[in-house]
Design a protein around this motif. Structure first.
Motif, PDB file in Angstrom:
ATOM      1  N   GLY A 134       8.977   0.826  -9.722  1.00 23.82           N
ATOM      2  CA  GLY A 134       8.084  -0.402  -9.569  1.00 23.82           C
ATOM      3  C   GLY A 134       8.608  -1.904  -9.952  1.00 23.82           C
ATOM      4  O   GLY A 134       8.426  -2.942  -9.227  1.00 23.82           O
ATOM      5  N   PHE A 135       9.382  -1.803 -10.759  1.00 24.02           N
ATOM      6  CA  PHE A 135       9.973  -3.206 -11.175  1.00 24.02           C
ATOM      7  C   PHE A 135      11.113  -3.432 -10.201  1.00 24.02           C
ATOM      8  O   PHE A 135      11.095  -4.854  -9.818  1.00 24.02           O
ATOM      9  CB  PHE A 135      10.887  -3.119 -12.699  1.00 24.02           C
ATOM     10  N   ARG A 136      11.961  -2.723  -9.690  1.00 25.69           N
ATOM     11  CA  ARG A 136      12.947  -3.057  -8.678  1.00 25.69           C
ATOM     12  C   ARG A 136      12.265  -3.484  -7.202  1.00 25.69           C
ATOM     13  O   ARG A 136      12.775  -4.337  -6.881  1.00 25.69           O
ATOM     14  CB  ARG A 136      13.600  -1.749  -8.465  1.00 25.69           C
ATOM     15  N   TYR A 137      11.104  -2.982  -7.103  1.00 26.23           N
ATOM     16  CA  TYR A 137      10.521  -3.317  -5.746  1.00 26.23           C
ATOM     17  C   TYR A 137       9.682  -4.664  -6.061  1.00 26.23           C
ATOM     18  O   TYR A 137       9.742  -5.539  -5.279  1.00 26.23           O
ATOM     19  CB  TYR A 137       9.409  -2.534  -5.635  1.00 26.23           C
TER      20      TYR A 137
ATOM     21  N   LEU B 226       2.444  -8.982  -8.625  1.00 25.88           N
ATOM     22  CA  LEU B 226       3.404  -8.069  -8.968  1.00 25.88           C
ATOM     23  C   LEU B 226       4.854  -8.456  -9.356  1.00 25.88           C
ATOM     24  O   LEU B 226       5.483  -7.541  -9.896  1.00 25.88           O
ATOM     25  CB  LEU B 226       3.709  -7.465  -7.311  1.00 25.88           C
ATOM     26  N   LEU B 227       5.153  -9.645  -9.122  1.00 21.62           N
ATOM     27  CA  LEU B 227       6.422 -10.343  -9.563  1.00 21.62           C
ATOM     28  C   LEU B 227       6.220 -10.303 -11.083  1.00 21.62           C
ATOM     29  O   LEU B 227       7.567  -9.878 -11.807  1.00 21.62           O
ATOM     30  CB  LEU B 227       6.512 -11.619  -8.942  1.00 21.62           C
ATOM     31  N   ALA B 228       5.236 -10.684 -11.630  1.00 24.82           N
ATOM     32  CA  ALA B 228       5.324 -11.031 -13.072  1.00 24.82           C
ATOM     33  C   ALA B 228       5.163  -9.580 -13.923  1.00 24.82           C
ATOM     34  O   ALA B 228       5.687  -9.353 -15.058  1.00 24.82           O
ATOM     35  CB  ALA B 228       4.191 -12.073 -13.631  1.00 24.82           C
ATOM     36  N   LEU B 229       4.098  -8.671 -13.519  1.00 24.93           N
ATOM     37  CA  LEU B 229       3.973  -7.508 -14.120  1.00 24.93           C
ATOM     38  C   LEU B 229       4.581  -6.355 -13.650  1.00 24.93           C
ATOM     39  O   LEU B 229       4.646  -5.103 -14.041  1.00 24.93           O
ATOM     40  CB  LEU B 229       2.439  -7.137 -14.032  1.00 24.93           C
ATOM     41  N   GLY B 230       5.226  -6.498 -12.600  1.00 25.82           N
ATOM     42  CA  GLY B 230       5.986  -5.224 -11.931  1.00 25.82           C
ATOM     43  C   GLY B 230       4.803  -4.512 -11.140  1.00 25.82           C
ATOM     44  O   GLY B 230       3.680  -4.673 -11.229  1.00 25.82           O
ATOM     45  N   THR B 231       5.499  -3.770  -9.933  1.00 29.52           N
ATOM     46  CA  THR B 231       4.373  -2.783  -9.216  1.00 29.52           C
ATOM     47  C   THR B 231       4.038  -1.409  -9.808  1.00 29.52           C
ATOM     48  O   THR B 231       4.931  -0.686 -10.319  1.00 29.52           O
ATOM     49  CB  THR B 231       5.087  -2.566  -7.882  1.00 29.52           C
ATOM     50  N   SER B 232       2.626  -1.172 -10.094  1.00 27.07           N
ATOM     51  CA  SER B 232       2.419  -0.231 -10.530  1.00 27.07           C
ATOM     52  C   SER B 232       0.905   0.307  -9.618  1.00 27.07           C
ATOM     53  O   SER B 232       0.632  -0.545  -8.786  1.00 27.07           O
ATOM     54  CB  SER B 232       1.886  -0.017 -12.030  1.00 27.07           C
ATOM     55  N   VAL B 233       0.506   1.481  -9.837  1.00 26.58           N
ATOM     56  CA  VAL B 233      -0.825   1.805  -9.099  1.00 26.58           C
ATOM     57  C   VAL B 233      -1.659   0.565  -9.047  1.00 26.58           C
ATOM     58  O   VAL B 233      -2.288   0.179  -8.268  1.00 26.58           O
ATOM     59  CB  VAL B 233      -1.012   3.217  -9.368  1.00 26.58           C
TER      60      VAL B 233
ATOM     61  N   ALA C 252       0.877  -1.364  -0.007  1.00 25.50           N
ATOM     62  CA  ALA C 252       0.015   0.148  -0.022  1.00 25.50           C
ATOM     63  C   ALA C 252       0.961   1.264   0.060  1.00 25.50           C
ATOM     64  O   ALA C 252       0.511   2.249  -0.761  1.00 25.50           O
ATOM     65  CB  ALA C 252      -0.932   0.127   1.383  1.00 25.50           C
ATOM     66  N   VAL C 253       1.807   1.269   0.759  1.00 26.38           N
ATOM     67  CA  VAL C 253       2.765   2.348   1.058  1.00 26.38           C
ATOM     68  C   VAL C 253       3.532   2.706  -0.503  1.00 26.38           C
ATOM     69  O   VAL C 253       3.513   3.595  -1.119  1.00 26.38           O
ATOM     70  CB  VAL C 253       3.965   2.359   2.055  1.00 26.38           C
ATOM     71  N   ILE C 254       4.025   1.504  -1.002  1.00 23.11           N
ATOM     72  CA  ILE C 254       4.869   1.514  -2.515  1.00 23.11           C
ATOM     73  C   ILE C 254       3.598   1.903  -3.560  1.00 23.11           C
ATOM     74  O   ILE C 254       3.757   2.938  -4.361  1.00 23.11           O
ATOM     75  CB  ILE C 254       5.225   0.318  -2.809  1.00 23.11           C
ATOM     76  N   GLY C 255       2.530   1.737  -3.512  1.00 18.14           N
ATOM     77  CA  GLY C 255       1.336   2.152  -4.286  1.00 18.14           C
ATOM     78  C   GLY C 255       1.065   3.314  -4.325  1.00 18.14           C
ATOM     79  O   GLY C 255       0.984   4.363  -5.361  1.00 18.14           O
ATOM     80  N   LEU C 256       0.949   4.087  -3.028  1.00 18.07           N
ATOM     81  CA  LEU C 256       0.759   5.337  -2.767  1.00 18.07           C
ATOM     82  C   LEU C 256       1.788   6.546  -3.386  1.00 18.07           C
ATOM     83  O   LEU C 256       1.674   7.109  -3.843  1.00 18.07           O
ATOM     84  CB  LEU C 256       0.284   5.702  -1.285  1.00 18.07           C
TER      85      LEU C 256
END
Length: 394
Positions: free
Chosen positions: A142-145, A349-356, A119-123
Motif C-alpha cells: 500500500g505504501f509503494r502504491y 493516500l499519499l500521507a497515510l498510505g493505501t489501505s482498505v 478501487a482495484v488496489i483497495g479490493l
C-alpha cells in the motif's frame, strides 16, 4: 427566470498554434516509456527466512543516481502539460467555452482513471488481508502504491489553476514565471535556514507551476522566436546551475531522492513483484539478490514484461477512460469544492498510505469530486432542452 441564448464568446488572445504537435506527442511518449523503465528496473524481490522481501534499487546502489539523470522526465511532463493545456484552453475559449468548463474537464480526465485504479488496489488489499498475507507486506504494498501519488495531486492542482495562470501570463509573462521561481527559491532558503523540512512541501506547488508556466512560453511561440544561440546558452546555464547545486551539497545528485514519481503502471509492478515472490515460495526457487549478476541478467525480461503488461492494462481500460465526461458544472463554488475534494482524497493516500480504509475514503472523496464538477440534475435537464441556452434572471 427566462431562457435566452448565450452570446458567443469572442477570444481576444493570439490565435493558438496547431491543435497537435507531433514532436511534443512523441516526447510525451518517450517520457512515459522512461518512467516505466526507470521504476521497473528499481523493483527487487527476494525471499528470506521470514518470507518475501521487497527491495528497491534506489537504496544503496551506486548506479541509480547517474541513471536518474537520463530517465528523470517529470519536469518535462509539467512543461508539456503547460504547453498542451494552454493550447486546449485557448481552443475552448475560441469555441465559447469557459474556465470553469476547462477545469471541470481536467478534473474528470485525471480523476476518473484514478478512482478505478484505487478501487482495484483497495479490493486487492482486502483480498490479501482475508487470505492471511502478513500485515507488514500488505502495508509495504500500500505504501509503494500511495507514495508516487504526489504527481496526480500536483498535476491536478496545476491544471486547476491553469486558467488563472494563463491570464497572468497574458498580462505579464515574465513577472509571473519570475514570481513563481522566486517563491520556490524562497521556500528552499527558509527550509534550510529554519531546519523545518516540512516547508519543502510548498515547492510541490511552486516548482511545478513554474515548469508549467515555461510550457506557456513554448505554446505561445516565445521560445521559438529566440535564436538558437540564446536557447543553447540558456540550456547550458541551467545545466551548470544544476550541477553546481549538487556539487555544493544544496541538493542530492540522485534525482530520485528529490521526487517520487506517480506511475499508472505501479499496480502492474506490484503484481509482478507479488507473483514472483509467490512463485519462489511455491517452487523453492532461489531469487537473486538485488544488484547481483543474476539480478541484472533477469532485468531485460523483467523490463520487457513490465512494458508489455502495462500496455495491455492501458488498452483494457482505454474504453473506460475515453468515455465522454458529463456536462460541466457552471457553478464556481461546486467546482472549487469538487476539486478540493479530489485533492484531499489523493493527499490522504499519499500521507497515510493505501489501505482498505483509506482507499474507501479516497474513492468517496473522488466520486464526490467528479459529481460536483458535473452539471447538477436540474442543470442537465435545462441543458438537454437547449444546449446553447443559459438561465438568467427575468
Amino acid at each position: 427566470m427566462t431562457i435566452v441564448q448565450a452570446p458567443r464568446a469572442v477570444s481576444t488572445t493570439t490565435p493558438p498554434r496547431a491543435s497537435r504537435d507531433t514532436g511534443v506527442d512523441f516526447l510525451r511518449a518517450l517520457c512515459v516509456l522512461g518512467v516505466v523503465l526507470l521504476h521497473a528496473i528499481m523493483v527487487g524481490v527476494t525471499v528470506g527466512e521470514s518470507g518475501p522481501v521487497f527491495d528497491s534499487a534506489s537504496d544503496e546502489t551506486a548506479w541509480i543516481a547517474p541513471l536518474s539523470w537520463f530517465l528523470q522526465v517529470m519536469p518535462l511532463f509539467f512543461v508539456i502539460g503547460g504547453f498542451s493545456g494552454l493550447l486546449a484552453y485557448q481552443r475552448m475559449r475560441q469555441r465559447g467555452g469557459t474556465a470553469i468548463g476547462f477545469v471541470a474537464g481536467r478534473v474528470h480526465r485525471l480523476l476518473r482513471p484514478a478512482i478505478l485504479t484505487i478501487a482495484v488496489i483497495g479490493l486487492a488489499l482486502a483480498l490479501l488481508t482475508v487470505s492471511g498475507v502478513p500485515a507488514d507486506l500488505i502495508a509495504t504494498a500500500g505504501f509503494r502504491y500511495g507514495q508516487p501519488l504526489w504527481f496526480l495531486g500536483v498535476f491536478l492542482l496545476c491544471q486547476a489553476l491553469l486558467p488563472l495562470l494563463a491570464a497572468s501570463h497574458e498580462r505579464a509573462p515574465l513577472r509571473t514565471i519570475g514570481a513563481l521561481a522566486v517563491a520556490a527559491i524562497a521556500v528552499d532558503v527558509l527550509r534550510a535556514a529554519s531546519g523545518l523540512e516540512g516547508l519543502g512541501f510548498l515547492n510541490l506547488a511552486f516548482v511545478w507551476m513554474t515548469l508549467q508556466q515555461l510550457g506557456f512560453f513554448l505554446a505561445d511561440g516565445s521560445i521559438d522566436r529566440l535564436s538558437r544561440r540564446v536557447r543553447a546558452a540558456a540550456g547550458i546555464a541551467a545545466l551548470l546551475t544544476l550541477v553546481a547545486t549538487f556539487a555544493f551539497g544544496i541538493y542530492s545528485p540522485d534525482l530520485i531522492a528529490n521526487m517520487t514519481i506517480y506511475l499508472w503502471h505501479m499496480p502492474v509492478l506490484l503484481l509482478m513483484a507479488g507473483s514472483t515472490a509467490v512463485f519462489a515460495l511455491m517452487t523453492g526457487m532461489r531469487l537473486p539478490a538485488l544488484d547481483s549478476a543474476g539480478w541484472w541478467a533477469g532485468r531485460p525480461l523483467w523490463l520487457a514484461t513490465a512494458v508489455a503488461l502495462t500496455a495491455l492494462v492501458a488498452v483494457a481500460f482505454t474504453r473506460f477512460e475515453s468515455q465522454p465526461a458529463l456536462p460541466a458544472t457552471s457553478s464556481m463554488r461546486r467546482l472549487v469544492v469538487g476539486t478540493l475534494s479530489g485533492l484531499v482524497g489523493i493527499v490522504l493516500l499519499l500521507a497515510l498510505g493505501t489501505s482498505v480504509a483509506t482507499a474507501l475514503i479516497a474513492i468517496a472523496l473522488i466520486a464526490a469530486s467528479l459529481r460536483l464538477s458535473s452539471l447538477s440534475s436540474a442543470g442537465a435537464a435545462s441543458q438537454s432542452a437547449s444546449p446553447t441556452a443559459r438561465l438568467v434572471p427575468a
